[in-house]
Design a protein around this motif. Structure first.
Motif, PDB file in Angstrom:
ATOM      1  N   ALA A 229     -75.113  66.181  37.479  1.00 51.38           N
ATOM      2  CA  ALA A 229     -75.159  67.382  36.634  1.00 51.38           C
ATOM      3  C   ALA A 229     -76.477  67.473  35.860  1.00 51.38           C
ATOM      4  CB  ALA A 229     -73.979  67.377  35.665  1.00 51.38           C
ATOM      5  N   LEU A 230     -77.306  66.438  35.931  1.00 51.22           N
ATOM      6  CA  LEU A 230     -78.534  66.417  35.113  1.00 51.22           C
ATOM      7  C   LEU A 230     -79.697  67.139  35.786  1.00 51.22           C
ATOM      8  CD1 LEU A 230     -78.852  62.759  33.736  1.00 51.22           C
ATOM      9  CD2 LEU A 230     -77.887  64.773  32.646  1.00 51.22           C
ATOM     10  N   ARG A 231     -80.582  67.707  34.937  1.00 50.57           N
ATOM     11  CA  ARG A 231     -81.894  68.201  35.397  1.00 50.57           C
ATOM     12  C   ARG A 231     -82.941  67.258  34.831  1.00 50.57           C
ATOM     13  NH1 ARG A 231     -84.042  72.631  33.257  1.00 50.57           N
ATOM     14  NH2 ARG A 231     -82.592  72.678  31.502  1.00 50.57           N
ATOM     15  N   GLY A 232     -84.085  67.186  35.510  1.00 48.95           N
ATOM     16  CA  GLY A 232     -85.098  66.252  35.036  1.00 48.95           C
ATOM     17  C   GLY A 232     -86.497  66.805  35.077  1.00 48.95           C
ATOM     18  N   THR A 233     -87.320  66.323  34.128  1.00 48.99           N
ATOM     19  CA  THR A 233     -88.749  66.661  34.102  1.00 48.99           C
ATOM     20  C   THR A 233     -89.532  65.362  34.078  1.00 48.99           C
ATOM     21  OG1 THR A 233     -88.309  68.692  32.881  1.00 48.99           O
ATOM     22  CG2 THR A 233     -90.550  67.842  32.763  1.00 48.99           C
ATOM     23  N   LEU A 234     -90.566  65.311  34.912  1.00 47.57           N
ATOM     24  CA  LEU A 234     -91.436  64.136  34.934  1.00 47.57           C
ATOM     25  C   LEU A 234     -92.776  64.540  34.336  1.00 47.57           C
ATOM     26  CD1 LEU A 234     -92.112  61.248  36.030  1.00 47.57           C
ATOM     27  CD2 LEU A 234     -92.788  62.350  38.147  1.00 47.57           C
ATOM     28  N   LEU A 235     -93.150  63.878  33.221  1.00 47.29           N
ATOM     29  CA  LEU A 235     -94.448  64.163  32.586  1.00 47.29           C
ATOM     30  C   LEU A 235     -95.393  63.041  32.998  1.00 47.29           C
ATOM     31  CD1 LEU A 235     -96.403  63.425  29.928  1.00 47.29           C
ATOM     32  CD2 LEU A 235     -96.152  65.822  30.516  1.00 47.29           C
ATOM     33  N   GLU A 236     -96.463  63.386  33.713  1.00 52.27           N
ATOM     34  CA  GLU A 236     -97.400  62.366  34.209  1.00 52.27           C
ATOM     35  C   GLU A 236     -98.809  62.936  34.317  1.00 52.27           C
ATOM     36  OE1 GLU A 236     -98.601  59.592  35.246  1.00 52.27           O
ATOM     37  OE2 GLU A 236     -96.914  58.226  35.071  1.00 52.27           O
ATOM     38  N   LEU A 237     -99.743  62.041  34.579  1.00 54.50           N
ATOM     39  CA  LEU A 237    -101.113  62.462  34.871  1.00 54.50           C
ATOM     40  C   LEU A 237    -101.112  63.220  36.205  1.00 54.50           C
ATOM     41  CD1 LEU A 237    -102.932  59.130  33.873  1.00 54.50           C
ATOM     42  CD2 LEU A 237    -102.787  61.249  32.543  1.00 54.50           C
ATOM     43  N   PRO A 238    -102.025  64.196  36.373  1.00 55.39           N
ATOM     44  CA  PRO A 238    -101.973  65.047  37.571  1.00 55.39           C
ATOM     45  C   PRO A 238    -102.059  64.266  38.882  1.00 55.39           C
ATOM     46  CG  PRO A 238    -103.777  65.704  36.077  1.00 55.39           C
ATOM     47  CD  PRO A 238    -103.062  64.583  35.416  1.00 55.39           C
ATOM     48  N   ALA A 239    -102.725  63.103  38.868  1.00 50.66           N
ATOM     49  CA  ALA A 239    -102.898  62.333  40.114  1.00 50.66           C
ATOM     50  C   ALA A 239    -101.570  61.939  40.748  1.00 50.66           C
ATOM     51  CB  ALA A 239    -103.726  61.073  39.836  1.00 50.66           C
ATOM     52  N   LEU A 240    -100.486  61.953  39.974  1.00 49.76           N
ATOM     53  CA  LEU A 240     -99.194  61.477  40.489  1.00 49.76           C
ATOM     54  C   LEU A 240     -98.343  62.601  41.100  1.00 49.76           C
ATOM     55  CD1 LEU A 240     -98.139  58.428  40.120  1.00 49.76           C
ATOM     56  CD2 LEU A 240    -100.106  59.030  38.724  1.00 49.76           C
ATOM     57  N   ALA A 241     -98.866  63.848  41.066  1.00 47.84           N
ATOM     58  CA  ALA A 241     -98.045  64.999  41.483  1.00 47.84           C
ATOM     59  C   ALA A 241     -97.555  64.888  42.925  1.00 47.84           C
ATOM     60  CB  ALA A 241     -98.838  66.295  41.289  1.00 47.84           C
ATOM     61  N   ALA A 242     -98.447  64.552  43.853  1.00 50.50           N
ATOM     62  CA  ALA A 242     -98.061  64.535  45.271  1.00 50.50           C
ATOM     63  C   ALA A 242     -97.024  63.443  45.533  1.00 50.50           C
ATOM     64  CB  ALA A 242     -99.294  64.320  46.147  1.00 50.50           C
ATOM     65  N   ASP A 243     -97.249  62.260  44.933  1.00 45.06           N
ATOM     66  CA  ASP A 243     -96.300  61.158  45.104  1.00 45.06           C
ATOM     67  C   ASP A 243     -94.917  61.561  44.589  1.00 45.06           C
ATOM     68  OD1 ASP A 243     -97.929  59.358  46.205  1.00 45.06           O
ATOM     69  OD2 ASP A 243     -98.000  57.961  44.507  1.00 45.06           O
ATOM     70  N   ALA A 244     -94.905  62.200  43.423  1.00 46.78           N
ATOM     71  CA  ALA A 244     -93.627  62.589  42.818  1.00 46.78           C
ATOM     72  C   ALA A 244     -92.913  63.606  43.704  1.00 46.78           C
ATOM     73  CB  ALA A 244     -93.863  63.161  41.424  1.00 46.78           C
ATOM     74  N   ALA A 245     -93.660  64.561  44.257  1.00 49.55           N
ATOM     75  CA  ALA A 245     -93.035  65.580  45.123  1.00 49.55           C
ATOM     76  C   ALA A 245     -92.373  64.875  46.316  1.00 49.55           C
ATOM     77  CB  ALA A 245     -94.081  66.585  45.595  1.00 49.55           C
ATOM     78  N   ARG A 246     -93.068  63.874  46.869  1.00 49.23           N
ATOM     79  CA  ARG A 246     -92.512  63.139  48.019  1.00 49.23           C
ATOM     80  C   ARG A 246     -91.222  62.400  47.610  1.00 49.23           C
ATOM     81  NH1 ARG A 246     -92.953  58.158  48.959  1.00 49.23           N
ATOM     82  NH2 ARG A 246     -94.744  57.839  47.609  1.00 49.23           N
ATOM     83  N   VAL A 247     -91.274  61.702  46.451  1.00 51.81           N
ATOM     84  CA  VAL A 247     -90.100  60.937  46.002  1.00 51.81           C
ATOM     85  C   VAL A 247     -88.918  61.880  45.751  1.00 51.81           C
ATOM     86  CG1 VAL A 247     -89.173  59.532  44.088  1.00 51.81           C
ATOM     87  CG2 VAL A 247     -91.420  59.003  45.055  1.00 51.81           C
ATOM     88  N   PHE A 248     -89.173  63.012  45.079  1.00 51.58           N
ATOM     89  CA  PHE A 248     -88.079  63.951  44.775  1.00 51.58           C
ATOM     90  C   PHE A 248     -87.463  64.496  46.069  1.00 51.58           C
ATOM     91  CE2 PHE A 248     -90.261  65.018  40.490  1.00 51.58           C
ATOM     92  CZ  PHE A 248     -89.696  63.892  39.929  1.00 51.58           C
ATOM     93  N   SER A 249     -88.339  64.796  47.042  1.00 54.19           N
ATOM     94  CA  SER A 249     -87.797  65.357  48.275  1.00 54.19           C
ATOM     95  C   SER A 249     -87.055  64.284  49.081  1.00 54.19           C
ATOM     96  CB  SER A 249     -88.935  66.052  49.028  1.00 54.19           C
ATOM     97  OG  SER A 249     -88.972  65.682  50.338  1.00 54.19           O
ATOM     98  N   GLU A 250     -87.625  63.075  49.162  1.00 54.41           N
ATOM     99  CA  GLU A 250     -86.947  62.003  49.932  1.00 54.41           C
ATOM    100  C   GLU A 250     -85.593  61.614  49.340  1.00 54.41           C
ATOM    101  OE1 GLU A 250     -90.912  59.726  51.646  1.00 54.41           O
ATOM    102  OE2 GLU A 250     -89.706  58.710  50.145  1.00 54.41           O
ATOM    103  N   THR A 251     -85.479  61.740  48.008  1.00 51.82           N
ATOM    104  CA  THR A 251     -84.225  61.314  47.382  1.00 51.82           C
ATOM    105  C   THR A 251     -83.249  62.483  47.180  1.00 51.82           C
ATOM    106  OG1 THR A 251     -85.338  61.531  45.241  1.00 51.82           O
ATOM    107  CG2 THR A 251     -85.203  59.318  46.164  1.00 51.82           C
ATOM    108  N   GLY A 252     -83.662  63.675  47.630  1.00 53.24           N
ATOM    109  CA  GLY A 252     -82.759  64.826  47.601  1.00 53.24           C
ATOM    110  C   GLY A 252     -82.528  65.408  46.218  1.00 53.24           C
ATOM    111  N   VAL A 253     -83.486  65.184  45.278  1.00 48.20           N
ATOM    112  CA  VAL A 253     -83.273  65.733  43.926  1.00 48.20           C
ATOM    113  C   VAL A 253     -84.288  66.833  43.589  1.00 48.20           C
ATOM    114  CG1 VAL A 253     -82.263  63.570  43.065  1.00 48.20           C
ATOM    115  CG2 VAL A 253     -84.720  63.979  42.759  1.00 48.20           C
ATOM    116  N   ALA A 254     -85.066  67.276  44.605  1.00 46.00           N
ATOM    117  CA  ALA A 254     -86.187  68.197  44.333  1.00 46.00           C
ATOM    118  C   ALA A 254     -85.749  69.466  43.589  1.00 46.00           C
ATOM    119  CB  ALA A 254     -86.896  68.543  45.638  1.00 46.00           C
ATOM    120  N   GLU A 255     -84.535  69.924  43.855  1.00 47.86           N
ATOM    121  CA  GLU A 255     -84.103  71.178  43.213  1.00 47.86           C
ATOM    122  C   GLU A 255     -83.793  71.000  41.738  1.00 47.86           C
ATOM    123  OE1 GLU A 255     -81.020  73.103  45.338  1.00 47.86           O
ATOM    124  OE2 GLU A 255     -82.390  73.598  46.991  1.00 47.86           O
ATOM    125  N   ARG A 256     -83.576  69.757  41.312  1.00 50.15           N
ATOM    126  CA  ARG A 256     -83.234  69.517  39.897  1.00 50.15           C
ATOM    127  C   ARG A 256     -84.369  68.832  39.137  1.00 50.15           C
ATOM    128  NH1 ARG A 256     -78.965  65.843  39.379  1.00 50.15           N
ATOM    129  NH2 ARG A 256     -79.081  65.212  41.552  1.00 50.15           N
TER     130      ARG A 256
END
Ligand SMILES: C[S@@+](CC[C@H](N)C(=O)[O-])C[C@H]1O[C@@H](n2cnc3c(N)ncnc32)[C@H](O)[C@@H]1O
Length: 376
Positions: A229-256
């Protein structure tokens, strides 16, 4: 077998409470000290001095992929050398040394095999520690350690002396391979802590969680997976954006989950129910920690909580993991350090935060739950 068992590699299907884990750790250290007292002093010196051999031999075996090749079963060194492209004699001497240290098994038939230790160094192990070996044993990391005496003499930062810039500039901007190794190691360690955090922390009343300095998002992804039921925000330096997108998509949480590029010294997204600072505080000196904590405190609304997850330094000569990771901070950062409970308490006061409770995870990492002092 539960996921926690698999992640921790526990031999029995019971997760011991932190008090039992602490007592077992103390017993292990006491046995180690007894072993030292039964050994002549110069042998103790050699054992400690040769730590660098363990580090390098382990790095070479893991980088060559020996634990991966041995997944199919025991092999003689000739076959291992063929499979990994290594010199047979040199590889045999490295593996023989490691086997004598409890890393790999050397059978009476002369074949090498994985044991419980090297099994968790396989690339495809679900809770692999391979990335940590590749981080700590890599040549760019050794360059930093070579300069630790610069830091200890008070002549500046070891990382600056080795690479001419601070650690995060080096890994995020100067050396992409080092950056990938660092982020992967952080993610693999944090995935275990995140699993424990997601199970042991009470998320009652939390709808939106913000992971501040959350790396490539593996902690947040784990929390969101455990709490649908949770939504999440990741605050990071811009260099981590692509890695985070991959992790969110691989773990099936990208929509939240959303990624927000930012600087935790400036501002973090406002109004979330729960903020996380997972292994972030120890990278910084008291001054910077107070600024990070104050930035988060400014973003908190009445009822928001902040969970700081870090291990603490135990008093005196008691052995604990944080005393080792404290040396990593000494080498990698200008002013970063692990802290005692009273040093943490002083930090909270300085940032205007009140500690509501402290939860100890089965890994003995602490979760400090903080609220803004004026709201408590
Ligand atoms: C030790 S890592 C911990 C990462 C993550 N929380 C975890 O446990 O895996 C510290 C993180 O802080 C991030 N960081 C450093 N300086 C930052 C800044 N000024 N603003 C936001 N994030 C920063 C780094 O990029 C890195 O991912």
């Amino acid at each position: 077998m539960s996921e926690v068992h698999e992640a921790l590699g526990l031999p029995v299907p019971i997760v011991p409470p932190p008090t039992v884990t602490r007592a077992m750790t103390a017993t292990r250290r006491a046995l180690g000290r007894t072993q030292d007292r039964m050994t002549v002093p110069f042998q103790v010196v050699f054992d400690r001095m040769f730590g660098l051999l363990d580090n390098k031999a382990l790095f070479i075996a893991v980088e060559l992929g020996v634990p991966d090749v041995l997944e199919a079963g025991p092999l003689p060194v000739g076959r291992l050398a063929e499979e990994t492209g290594a010199d047979e004699d040199a590889l045999d001497r490295v593996l023989r040394y490691l086997a004598s240290r409890g890393v790999f098994r050397l059978g009476p038939d002369g074949r090498y095999a994985n044991n419980a230790v090297t099994d968790v160094l396989r690339r495809n192990h679900p809770w692999s520690w391979r990335a940590w070996v590749l981080l700590i044993g890599s040549p760019w990391n050794w360059d930093i350690w070579k300069n630790l005496e610069v830091r200890v003499r008070g002549e500046g930062s070891a990382t600056e002396a080795a690479h001419g810039c601070d650690f995060f500039t080096y890994v995020n901007e100067r050396d992409p391979a080092a950056g990938a190794a660092f982020n992967e190691a952080m993610a693999s360690g944090s995935r275990v802590q995140a699993l424990l955090f997601a199970e042991h922390y009470d998320f009652e009343g939390v709808r939106h969680v913000c992971d501040v300095g959350g790396g490539s998002g593996s902690v947040l992804a784990r929390v969101l997976t455990a709490h649908p039921a949770l939504r999440g925000t990741l605050l990071e330096l811009p260099a981590l954006a692509a890695d985070a997108a991959r992790v969110f998509s691989e773990t099936g949480v990208a929509e939240r989950a959303e990624f927000v590029a930012g600087d935790f010294f400036e501002s973090v997204p406002a109004g979330c129910d729960l903020y996380l600072l997972f292994s972030v505080i120890h990278d910084w000196g008291d001054e910077e920690c107070a600024r990070i904590l104050q930035t988060v405190a400014r973003a908190m609304k009445p009822g928001s909580r902040l969970a700081v997850v870090e291990p603490h330094i135990e008093r005196g000569a008691a052995g604990n993991f944080a005393k080792a990771t404290d040396l990593l901070m000494l080498a990698f950062t200008d002013d970063g350090r692990e802290r005692t409970l009273s040093e943490f308490a002083a930090l909270w006061r300085r940032a205007g935060l009140t500690e509501r409770r402290r939860i100890v995870l089965p890994s003995l990492f602490d979760v400090f739950e903080l609220v803004v002092a004026s709201n408590s």
